[in-house]
Design an enzyme around this catalytic site. Structure first.
Site, PDB file in Angstrom:
ATOM      1  N   TYR A 191      14.311  -4.852  15.695  1.00 27.18           N
ATOM      2  CA  TYR A 191      14.185  -4.852  14.466  1.00 27.18           C
ATOM      3  C   TYR A 191      15.467  -5.293  13.798  1.00 27.18           C
ATOM      4  O   TYR A 191      15.343  -6.149  12.873  1.00 27.18           O
ATOM      5  CB  TYR A 191      14.124  -3.158  14.066  1.00 27.18           C
ATOM      6  CG  TYR A 191      13.929  -2.932  12.517  1.00 27.18           C
ATOM      7  CD1 TYR A 191      12.740  -3.025  12.080  1.00 27.18           C
ATOM      8  CD2 TYR A 191      15.055  -2.521  11.793  1.00 27.18           C
ATOM      9  CE1 TYR A 191      12.547  -2.872  10.832  1.00 27.18           C
ATOM     10  CE2 TYR A 191      15.023  -2.342  10.351  1.00 27.18           C
ATOM     11  CZ  TYR A 191      13.805  -2.538   9.849  1.00 27.18           C
ATOM     12  OH  TYR A 191      13.727  -2.135   8.551  1.00 27.18           O
ATOM     13  N   ALA A 250      17.373  -7.855  15.147  1.00 25.19           N
ATOM     14  CA  ALA A 250      17.351  -9.078  15.479  1.00 25.19           C
ATOM     15  C   ALA A 250      16.485  -9.680  14.525  1.00 25.19           C
ATOM     16  O   ALA A 250      16.679 -10.726  13.936  1.00 25.19           O
ATOM     17  CB  ALA A 250      17.044  -9.281  16.938  1.00 25.19           C
ATOM     18  N   THR A 265      -3.270  -3.866   5.149  1.00 24.58           N
ATOM     19  CA  THR A 265      -3.807  -4.524   6.365  1.00 24.58           C
ATOM     20  C   THR A 265      -5.249  -3.858   6.445  1.00 24.58           C
ATOM     21  O   THR A 265      -5.897  -4.320   7.400  1.00 24.58           O
ATOM     22  CB  THR A 265      -3.261  -3.871   7.718  1.00 24.58           C
ATOM     23  OG1 THR A 265      -3.196  -2.523   7.674  1.00 24.58           O
ATOM     24  CG2 THR A 265      -1.700  -4.385   7.880  1.00 24.58           C
ATOM     25  N   SER A 275       0.823  -1.231   0.003  1.00 22.57           N
ATOM     26  CA  SER A 275      -0.248   0.043   0.003  1.00 22.57           C
ATOM     27  C   SER A 275       0.826   1.217  -0.047  1.00 22.57           C
ATOM     28  O   SER A 275       0.428   2.396  -0.100  1.00 22.57           O
ATOM     29  CB  SER A 275      -0.860  -0.023   1.153  1.00 22.57           C
ATOM     30  OG  SER A 275      -0.176  -0.452   2.296  1.00 22.57           O
ATOM     31  N   ASN A 329       7.689  -7.930   2.029  1.00 23.02           N
ATOM     32  CA  ASN A 329       7.942  -6.809   2.337  1.00 23.02           C
ATOM     33  C   ASN A 329       7.320  -6.088   3.410  1.00 23.02           C
ATOM     34  O   ASN A 329       7.987  -5.347   4.127  1.00 23.02           O
ATOM     35  CB  ASN A 329       7.744  -5.958   1.104  1.00 23.02           C
ATOM     36  CG  ASN A 329       7.746  -4.467   1.364  1.00 23.02           C
ATOM     37  OD1 ASN A 329       8.913  -3.915   1.082  1.00 23.02           O
ATOM     38  ND2 ASN A 329       6.655  -3.760   1.478  1.00 23.02           N
TER      39      ASN A 329
HETATM   40  P1  NAP Z   1       5.996   1.706   5.216  1.00 30.16           P
HETATM   41  O1  NAP Z   1       6.177   2.815   4.331  1.00 30.16           O
HETATM   42  O2  NAP Z   1       5.919   1.749   6.745  1.00 30.16           O
HETATM   43  O3  NAP Z   1       4.979   0.340   4.677  1.00 30.16           O
HETATM   44  C1  NAP Z   1       4.913  -0.765   5.532  1.00 30.16           C
HETATM   45  C2  NAP Z   1       4.043  -1.640   4.729  1.00 30.16           C
HETATM   46  O4  NAP Z   1       3.956  -2.738   5.507  1.00 30.16           O
HETATM   47  C3  NAP Z   1       2.478  -1.133   4.330  1.00 30.16           C
HETATM   48  O5  NAP Z   1       2.060  -1.590   3.579  1.00 30.16           O
HETATM   49  C4  NAP Z   1       1.838  -1.768   5.651  1.00 30.16           C
HETATM   50  O6  NAP Z   1       0.256  -2.098   5.520  1.00 30.16           O
HETATM   51  C5  NAP Z   1       2.196  -3.210   5.678  1.00 30.16           C
HETATM   52  N1  NAP Z   1       2.235  -3.839   6.969  1.00 30.16           N
HETATM   53  C6  NAP Z   1       2.784  -3.198   8.185  1.00 30.16           C
HETATM   54  N2  NAP Z   1       2.386  -4.237   9.218  1.00 30.16           N
HETATM   55  C7  NAP Z   1       1.765  -5.145   8.556  1.00 30.16           C
HETATM   56  C8  NAP Z   1       0.875  -6.241   9.301  1.00 30.16           C
HETATM   57  N3  NAP Z   1       0.983  -6.570  10.442  1.00 30.16           N
HETATM   58  N4  NAP Z   1       0.562  -7.282   8.173  1.00 30.16           N
HETATM   59  C9  NAP Z   1       0.604  -6.859   6.839  1.00 30.16           C
HETATM   60  N5  NAP Z   1       1.152  -5.828   6.357  1.00 30.16           N
HETATM   61  C10 NAP Z   1       1.626  -4.911   7.288  1.00 30.16           C
HETATM   62  O7  NAP Z   1       7.462   0.596   4.998  1.00 30.16           O
HETATM   63  P2  NAP Z   1       8.526   0.679   3.971  1.00 30.16           P
HETATM   64  O8  NAP Z   1       9.762   1.643   4.579  1.00 30.16           O
HETATM   65  O9  NAP Z   1       8.142   0.955   2.792  1.00 30.16           O
HETATM   66  O10 NAP Z   1       9.231  -0.585   4.202  1.00 30.16           O
HETATM   67  C11 NAP Z   1       9.174  -2.028   3.694  1.00 30.16           C
HETATM   68  C12 NAP Z   1      10.002  -2.943   4.031  1.00 30.16           C
HETATM   69  O11 NAP Z   1      11.363  -2.357   3.752  1.00 30.16           O
HETATM   70  C13 NAP Z   1      10.086  -3.163   5.512  1.00 30.16           C
HETATM   71  O12 NAP Z   1      10.203  -4.740   5.640  1.00 30.16           O
HETATM   72  C14 NAP Z   1      11.216  -2.406   6.241  1.00 30.16           C
HETATM   73  O13 NAP Z   1      11.617  -3.135   7.220  1.00 30.16           O
HETATM   74  C15 NAP Z   1      12.142  -2.549   5.026  1.00 30.16           C
HETATM   75  N6  NAP Z   1      13.216  -1.581   5.120  1.00 30.16           N
HETATM   76  C16 NAP Z   1      12.839  -0.123   4.842  1.00 30.16           C
HETATM   77  C17 NAP Z   1      13.926   0.800   4.922  1.00 30.16           C
HETATM   78  C18 NAP Z   1      13.563   2.221   4.743  1.00 30.16           C
HETATM   79  O14 NAP Z   1      14.530   3.008   4.813  1.00 30.16           O
HETATM   80  N7  NAP Z   1      12.271   2.606   4.619  1.00 30.16           N
HETATM   81  C19 NAP Z   1      15.146   0.230   4.967  1.00 30.16           C
HETATM   82  C20 NAP Z   1      15.355  -0.899   5.352  1.00 30.16           C
HETATM   83  C21 NAP Z   1      14.579  -1.856   5.203  1.00 30.16           C
HETATM   84  P3  NAP Z   1      -0.565  -0.724   6.073  1.00 30.16           P
HETATM   85  O15 NAP Z   1      -0.553   0.496   4.969  1.00 30.16           O
HETATM   86  O16 NAP Z   1      -1.997  -1.448   5.679  1.00 30.16           O
HETATM   87  O17 NAP Z   1      -0.313  -0.362   7.250  1.00 30.16           O
END
Ligand code: NAP
Length: 245
Positions: free
Chosen positions: A152, A154, A36, A13, A87
């Site tokens: 996170y 871990a 979600t 999303s 993701n």
């Molecule tokens: P984000 O913008 O916060 O988006 C998180 C996504 O995960 C949203 O679509 C959310 O859905 C979904 N989500 C959260 N909790 C959930 C649950 N319990 N069940 C199902 N879906 C869930 O995150 P992002 O920055 O794009 O990060 C995406 C991935 O990349 C994550 O695994 C994060 O750890 C990793 N990552 C991000 C960064 C960064 O700098 N941004 C760096 C390293 C790794 P809703 O919209 O419905 O809440």
């Protein structure tokens, strides 16, 4: 013409997941992206409306029944699953001395245990069809560590370990399992940080800027492709040089 590959992208999303869903759809895959909430699922549906068969669905990754329902729908409606992109993820940061059991449990449940369950559910179908691509989104901090993120980092380091072991278990069935480990990427997750914290991060990035979701998505799309069939059990970093190994 060959049938299109079917992909499930969790957390599509917003942020990185939305970028991954777009790039896979543009490459001709049938993408189911999850959120979600119903509103989130509808916004995914709208974002993917130009691509036949693509769909937004509701999935709560910490709920085993929700996982089962989405996978049953996917197998019966779309007719299979070739690519799983794990993701969806959250942060709940605090220094260890102030971190509550709930902070720990929620991050481990969402970022690690849920992926174990999703993989267990999809691997059966992938083994039957003798083809699969699983791509787990980890993080630079699973390798580098980061104060305030023991939960996170871990979970992400654990996910890299899960990936290596699963890759060895399923390689003989032509299923590859890899991680993509982003650094500091523009998204809601990083927008939560204060301006001061963001500047501190930027100082540590040799390429001098944050990464973009599309850049992470291109790497995921390559690992999802047939051309990446000889890469398995790896964690590939995409971080502007902020951590090199
Ligand atoms: P984000 O913008 O916060 O988006 C998180 C996504 O995960 C949203 O679509 C959310 O859905 C979904 N989500 C959260 N909790 C959930 C649950 N319990 N069940 C199902 N879906 C869930 O995150 P992002 O920055 O794009 O990060 C995406 C991935 O990349 C994550 O695994 C994060 O750890 C990793 N990552 C991000 C960064 C960064 O700098 N941004 C760096 C390293 C790794 P809703 O919209 O419905 O809440």
């Amino acid at each position: 013409m060959m049938n299109p590959k079917i992909a499930l992208v969790t957390g599509a999303s917003r942020g990185i997941g939305a970028g991954i869903a777009q790039v896979l759809a543009k490459r001709g895959m049938v993408v189911w992206g999850s959120a979600t909430s119903q509103a989130g699922a509808e916004s995914i549906q709208l974002a993917l409306q130009d691509y036949p068969g693509c769909k937004g669905v509701v999935l709560e990754v910490t709920d085993q029944n929700s996982i089962k329902t989405v996978l049953q729908d996917l197998l019966s409606v779309a007719g299979g699953l070739h690519i799983l992109v794990n993701n969806a993820g959250i942060t709940q940061d605090n220094l260890l001395l102030r971190m509550t059991n709930e902070d720990w449990d929620k991050v481990l449940a969402t970022n690690l245990t849920a992926i174990f369950r999703l993989c267990r559910e999809v691997v059966r179908a992938m083994i039957k069809q003798r083809y699969g691509r699983i791509i787990n989104i980890t993080s630079v901090v699973g390798s580098s560590g980061n104060p305030g993120q023991v939960n996170y980092s871990a979970a992400k380091a654990g996910l890299a370990g899960l990936t290596r072991s699963l890759a060895l278990e399923v390689a003989s069935r032509h299923i590859t399992v890899n991680c993509v480990a982003p650094g500091f990427i523009e998204s809601d997750m990083t927008a939560k940080l204060s301006a001061e914290q963001q500047n501190e991060w930027l100082k540590r990035i040799p390429l001098g800027r944050m990464g973009r979701s599309e850049e992470v998505a291109e790497l995921v799309a390559f690992l999802a492709s047939d051309q990446a069939g000889y890469i398995t059990g790896q964690e590939i970093h995409i971080n502007g040089g902020m951590w090199v190994n």
